[in-house]
Design a protein around this motif. Structure first.
Motif, PDB file in Angstrom:
ATOM      1  N   ILE A  96       0.345  -1.317  -0.081  1.00 21.60           N
ATOM      2  CA  ILE A  96      -0.245  -0.063  -0.056  1.00 21.60           C
ATOM      3  C   ILE A  96       0.921   1.069   0.547  1.00 21.60           C
ATOM      4  N   PHE A 100       1.179   4.151  -2.760  1.00 24.40           N
ATOM      5  CA  PHE A 100       0.599   5.525  -2.296  1.00 24.40           C
ATOM      6  C   PHE A 100       1.792   6.306  -2.470  1.00 24.40           C
ATOM      7  N   SER A 101       3.120   5.696  -2.720  1.00 23.92           N
ATOM      8  CA  SER A 101       4.015   7.084  -3.360  1.00 23.92           C
ATOM      9  C   SER A 101       4.153   7.303  -4.485  1.00 23.92           C
ATOM     10  N   VAL A 105      -0.402  10.263  -3.360  1.00 21.63           N
ATOM     11  CA  VAL A 105      -1.552  10.223  -2.992  1.00 21.63           C
ATOM     12  C   VAL A 105      -1.175  11.514  -1.675  1.00 21.63           C
ATOM     13  N   TYR A 109      -5.990  11.960   1.603  1.00 24.86           N
ATOM     14  CA  TYR A 109      -6.733  11.587   1.283  1.00 24.86           C
ATOM     15  C   TYR A 109      -6.614  10.242   1.263  1.00 24.86           C
ATOM     16  N   GLN A 110      -5.391   9.818   2.056  1.00 25.03           N
ATOM     17  CA  GLN A 110      -5.124   8.098   1.809  1.00 25.03           C
ATOM     18  C   GLN A 110      -6.032   7.785   2.961  1.00 25.03           C
ATOM     19  N   VAL A 113      -8.858   6.594   0.467  1.00 25.49           N
ATOM     20  CA  VAL A 113      -8.534   5.320  -0.318  1.00 25.49           C
ATOM     21  C   VAL A 113      -8.684   4.238   0.632  1.00 25.49           C
ATOM     22  N   HIS A 186      -4.460  15.476  -9.404  1.00 29.33           N
ATOM     23  CA  HIS A 186      -5.364  14.951  -8.118  1.00 29.33           C
ATOM     24  C   HIS A 186      -5.949  15.561  -7.987  1.00 29.33           C
ATOM     25  N   GLU A 189      -9.949  14.131  -3.207  1.00 32.44           N
ATOM     26  CA  GLU A 189     -10.370  13.047  -2.598  1.00 32.44           C
ATOM     27  C   GLU A 189     -11.604  12.814  -3.922  1.00 32.44           C
ATOM     28  N   LEU A 210      -6.088   8.688  -7.499  1.00 33.04           N
ATOM     29  CA  LEU A 210      -6.466   8.068  -6.631  1.00 33.04           C
ATOM     30  C   LEU A 210      -7.116   7.064  -7.186  1.00 33.04           C
ATOM     31  N   ALA A 213      -4.996   4.077  -7.560  1.00 30.25           N
ATOM     32  CA  ALA A 213      -4.685   3.972  -5.957  1.00 30.25           C
ATOM     33  C   ALA A 213      -5.785   2.274  -6.017  1.00 30.25           C
ATOM     34  N   TYR A 257      -2.405   1.696   9.508  1.00 33.50           N
ATOM     35  CA  TYR A 257      -1.102   1.575   8.239  1.00 33.50           C
ATOM     36  C   TYR A 257      -0.064   3.098   7.982  1.00 33.50           C
TER      37      TYR A 257
END
Length: 336
Positions: A96, A100-101, A105, A109-110, A113, A186, A189, A210, A213, A257
């Motif tokens: 994950i 994201f990297s 992201v 906003y992570q 997701v 992006h 959101e 987003l 992802a 996370y």
């Protein structure tokens, strides 16, 4: 409504037990998204640790209730499944973080997701566990296939090591970009936005990075489920224990996370430990047959699983700690 309806059995357990569990999950998801994270903001590490402790505590408390209501053996099977699934979920954090990297992201906003990703996981695991339970009930020898698969998976993990997946080379990304309109940046959101089509100039729907992802996270969980579902069925074939331990292990992943992503390098030896656990879980089915046991003792299974994973965590923390000389050098620099 007739109370007999709630007492009726479904997949080996009274319906009220399933409904109570689903109610707990819905309440936790509602509390998480509707109360804790109504506003888009990054989740701080301290908040992440507190929420993670809450989810782990709830998962263990549910396991305590299973032990009290259903008996010691189901209780130990639940705890073993919970520990294994939680560790597999931790392994998922590494992937994950890479996703994201790759899509850059923003931190605020992570959590959106991850929320929808976990919601998809809950549905996906229900389908896969339902299919697995049906196969095991109809064809008992499927358990041996699951066990052999776990042994091979564990050996493969030990051989490959920590080689990270190549997100940029994922064919799914190329397929989505070729077949759908995708924005380069992006838009808050949002998963979808309306913009003028490059060909016609008319307003049309575009998916944002987003949403891409989110798709890759769901695909990653599908791949992880191929390992985790056979692993839990090798521990117990009770659908209620299988599903509840799975979901309680996954529910806290979103909160955990944000804490783990900051210290992900400190757990570099967790994956080899997990590989050994998968080999052990797969092997114990064959060992029980060779020794003439009806089943591998749940208490021994729980103890060995916990010991292997604890050794992996402790070894990781010891090997990745900063040398004392470096720490002293840093303190001296600060003093100057």
């Amino acid at each position: 409504m007739d109370l007999a309806f709630f007492a009726a059995e479904w997949l080996g357990k009274p319906l009220w037990m399933w409904l109570a569990f689903v109610g707990i999950v819905i309440a936790l998801l509602t509390f998480d998204l509707g109360v804790l994270h109504k506003e888009n903001r990054p989740i701080e590490v301290r908040e992440s640790l507190v929420l993670s402790a809450l989810y782990i505590g709830l998962g263990l408390a549910f396991g305590g209730w299973v032990w009290w209501y259903l008996g010691p053996e189901p209780g130990m099977n639940y705890l073993t499944g919970f520990v294994v699934e939680k560790t597999l979920a931790l392994d998922n954090v590494f992937v994950i973080a890479l996703i994201f990297s790759f899509f850059a992201v923003p931190a605020q906003y992570q959590h959106r997701v991850l929320f929808w990703g976990i919601l998809g996981v809950i549905v996906l695991r229900a389908i896969m566990i339902g299919l697995g339970a049906t196969l095991v009930a109809q064809f008992g020898w499927v358990l041996y296939i699951f066990a052999a698969f776990l042994i091979l998976t564990g050996i493969k993990m030990l051989v490959i090591g920590d080689k990270p997946p190549q997100i940029a080379d994922n064919p799914l990304i190329g397929f989505l970009r070729r077949r759908f309109n995708v924005t380069e940046e992006h838009d808050g959101e949002r998963f979808f936005v309306r913009r003028p089509s490059p060909e016609t100039g008319k307003l049309t729907w575009f998916m944002t990075p987003l949403f891409m992802a989110l798709i890759l996270i769901e695909i990653a969980d599908l791949i992880f489920a191929v390992d985790s579902v056979p692993a839990i069925f090798a521990i117990t074939t009770d659908p209620f224990i299988v599903y509840t331990s799975n979901i309680f292990a996954i529910l806290g992943l979103r909160a955990l996370y944000f804490a783990l992503a900051a210290v992900i390098e400190r757990f570099r030896y967790l994956k080899p430990a997990l590989a050994v656990v998968l080999i052990f879980i797969g092997s114990k089915i064959f060992v029980a047959d060779l020794l003439g046991w009806e089943k591998f003792p749940p208490a021994l299974s729980l103890g060995v699983t916990f010991a292997i994973l604890a050794a992996g965590v402790i070894w990781s923390l010891v090997k990745t700690r900063a040398p004392a000389s470096s720490a002293l050098a840093g303190e001296g620099t600060d003093a100057r």
